[in-house]
Scaffold this active site. Structure first.
Site, short mmCIF file in Angstrom:
data_model
loop_
_atom_site.label_atom_id
_atom_site.label_comp_id
_atom_site.label_asym_id
_atom_site.label_seq_id
_atom_site.Cartn_x
_atom_site.Cartn_y
_atom_site.Cartn_z
CG ASN A 7 -2.01 1.03 1.71
OD1 ASN A 7 -1.88 1.94 0.48
ND2 ASN A 7 -2.50 1.34 1.86
NE ARG A 90 -5.34 1.91 -0.56
CZ ARG A 90 -6.08 2.92 -0.14
NH1 ARG A 90 -5.19 3.11 0.79
NH2 ARG A 90 -7.57 3.64 0.31
CG HIS A 179 -12.01 4.29 2.69
ND1 HIS A 179 -12.73 5.86 3.42
CD2 HIS A 179 -10.68 4.54 2.52
CE1 HIS A 179 -11.55 6.50 2.97
NE2 HIS A 179 -10.71 5.85 3.32
NE ARG A 238 -8.55 13.62 2.67
CZ ARG A 238 -8.61 11.90 2.34
NH1 ARG A 238 -9.12 11.61 1.30
NH2 ARG A 238 -8.06 10.96 2.95
NE ARG A 281 -2.87 8.09 17.85
CZ ARG A 281 -1.94 7.78 16.98
NH1 ARG A 281 -1.60 6.18 17.44
NH2 ARG A 281 -1.81 8.03 16.22
CD GLU A 381 -7.63 -0.89 4.04
OE1 GLU A 381 -7.21 -0.21 4.55
OE2 GLU A 381 -8.11 0.26 2.82
P1 ADP Z 1 -4.85 5.31 6.93
O1 ADP Z 1 -5.14 3.98 7.22
O2 ADP Z 1 -6.61 6.21 6.42
O3 ADP Z 1 -3.87 5.93 7.18
P2 ADP Z 1 -5.71 4.56 10.21
O4 ADP Z 1 -7.13 3.72 9.83
O5 ADP Z 1 -4.42 4.25 10.24
O6 ADP Z 1 -5.35 6.05 8.94
O7 ADP Z 1 -6.34 5.68 11.52
C1 ADP Z 1 -5.97 7.07 11.07
C2 ADP Z 1 -6.41 7.64 12.71
O8 ADP Z 1 -6.41 6.85 13.48
C3 ADP Z 1 -4.93 9.15 13.21
O9 ADP Z 1 -6.42 9.79 13.14
C4 ADP Z 1 -5.53 8.68 14.50
O10 ADP Z 1 -5.13 9.55 15.84
C5 ADP Z 1 -6.41 6.86 14.80
N1 ADP Z 1 -5.91 6.80 15.74
C6 ADP Z 1 -4.98 5.59 16.45
N2 ADP Z 1 -4.83 5.28 17.36
C7 ADP Z 1 -6.28 5.69 17.78
C8 ADP Z 1 -6.43 5.01 18.96
N3 ADP Z 1 -6.07 4.86 20.78
N4 ADP Z 1 -7.54 5.90 19.89
C9 ADP Z 1 -8.07 6.85 18.94
N5 ADP Z 1 -7.79 7.52 17.82
C10 ADP Z 1 -6.44 6.18 17.03
#
Ligand code: ADP
Length: 394
Positions: A7, A90, A179, A238, A281, A381
């Site tokens: 990915n 991906r 997605h 976004r 977070r 994924e």
């Molecule tokens: P992508 O694959 O789209 O890059 P992710 O699915 O990894 O993104 O998600 C990223 C988001 O998940 C971020 O906003 C991160 O802050 C949030 N995130 C990851 N772990 C936690 C957690 N323990 N509590 C709250 N939010 C979290």
């Protein structure tokens, strides 16, 4: 058969080496901050877990590092590059051209390039990953799995915009949906778990990008993103849905160029624009300390999700389950609580104790009396891409 799943993002490469059809995970990893001096490489096998900081200026060097690790005599998992028989990639935007997984050919690469206009944050780096993998794994079949493919079933009444017909007929301006690999994976898991012959499910993918899909009997019938992965829910950076007249106001009255507007709406908006951070977070921590901007941003985020739940329950004339998935959906009990509180009109009743329990497994967080199941399902994924690549080759 060993399938390497890649990915390739704008500044990152996620990878997993999966043995099929057993689905055994041989190793996984992530390189972040490609292009910066202190890129971070994480790598994990059944016996090894390591992290390195290194100068990784390009995707090519990133993928070369991954190859070195896979073959490494101490930490590697294969002895010869020929042991990787396929590489699954991906690809975010496949336009109208791909309702299924595709073997990479020059024409397929050309199409991915063409659709880069519609997914400028994703398709160029997805293609870069393919080009580098073709060089690094010359014996492997390259396979593209498209985020848009799962949504090719969306009916015309949901996928057409109310703009002149020729823009749909001649220029393919329509809802594509994104997605899809994740929505397909988690909705199939839910159907399997619920043991329903007929099902009406809403899949809520909340990561850096966020989207929702209405899934009837396993088929996508509507989706919150559209022509590009930009509208719908509030995301990390976004905006999601806005009134399009704001774009004209910004350009005609406030002196923004179109490029600046694009940048504003895709990189400086969403949670980033509302709070100064795109990491949920951090926003949750600030909200817990009483930061009113962060509290409001979380409320806005959840309110938008609730509105889409209402929309899709109406579109499907019913609702059996909602699924939370991806980084935020799987981990943020706060967002899940904000979404599911006071939703008894829809038969959604959250069990707060279950919601607060942390787990990496599929779990049910509704009360026993809740008419609608609330499921947390970790997305995968990469596994879905490996499954689809395997299916194509067999
Ligand atoms: P992508 O694959 O789209 O890059 P992710 O699915 O990894 O993104 O998600 C990223 C988001 O998940 C971020 O906003 C991160 O802050 C949030 N995130 C990851 N772990 C936690 C957690 N323990 N509590 C709250 N939010 C979290």
């Amino acid at each position: 058969m060993n399938i390497l799943v890649i990915n390739s993002g704008s500044s990152s490469i996620k990878f997993q080496l999966i043995q099929m059809p057993s689905e055994a995970l041989l190793c996984s990893g992530l390189i972040e901050r490609i292009g910066e001096k202190d890129a971070i490489l994480n790598y994990k096998t059944n016996t090894v877990k390591l992290q390195q900081t290194d100068n990784i200026p390009t995707h090519k060097q990133g993928l070369n590092k991954i190859v070195d690790l896979l073959l490494d005599s101490k930490n590697g998992v294969i002895e010869n590059i020929k042991e990787i028989e396929a590489v699954g990639h991906r690809v975010v935007h496949g336009g109208n051209s791909f309702s299924n997984t595709a073997l990479v050919t020059p024409e397929v690469k050309q199409k991915i390039q063409e659709f880069a206009v519609l997914a400028p944050l994703h398709n160029p780096s997805n293609l870069e990953g393919i080009l580098v993998a073709e060089e690094d794994f010359p014996f492997a079949k390259q396979i593209a799995v498209f985020d848009t493919a799962f949504h090719q079933t969306i009916p015309e009444k949901a996928k057409k915009y109310a703009i002149p017909n020729y823009l749909y007929d001649e220029h393919n301006i329509q809802v594509y949906g994104f997605h899809g690999t994740s929505h397909k994976y988690v909705s199939e898991k839910a159907i399997d778990y619920l043991q329903l012959e007929k099902s009406k499910i809403i899949s809520i993918h909340l990561g850096n990008g966020c989207s929702m899909t209405a899934v009837v009997n396993g088929i996508s019938i509507d989706h919150s993103m559209g022509f590009a992965p930009s509208n719908g829910l509030i995301m990390g950076s976004r905006s999601g849905d806005i009134d399009h007249s704001i774009i004209f106001y910004l350009t005609n009255n406030l002196g923004y160029s179109l490029e600046e507007v694009n940048n504003l709406l895709t990189k400086e908006s969403g949670m980033q624009g509302l709070t100064g951070s795109n990491d949920l977070r951090d926003i949750e921590k600030e909200a817990e300390k009483g930061n009113s901007e962060c509290i409001l941003a979380l409320e806005m985020n959840a309110y938008r999700i609730r509105k889409f739940i209402g929309t899709y329950a109406a579109a499907m004339n019913g609702l059996d389950a909602i699924i939370f998935t991806a980084g935020i959906g799987e981990n943020s009990s706060m967002i899940r609580k904000l979404v599911c509180t006071d939703m008894d009109f829809f038969g959604i009743d959250l069990d707060e104790t279950k919601n607060d329990q942390k787990s990496q497994e599929l779990r049910e967080i509704n009360t026993i009396s809740s008419e609608v199941k609330i499921l947390v399902i970790p997305t995968n994924e990469e596994l879905e891409i490996a499954k689809q690549a395997f299916q194509l080759l067999n």
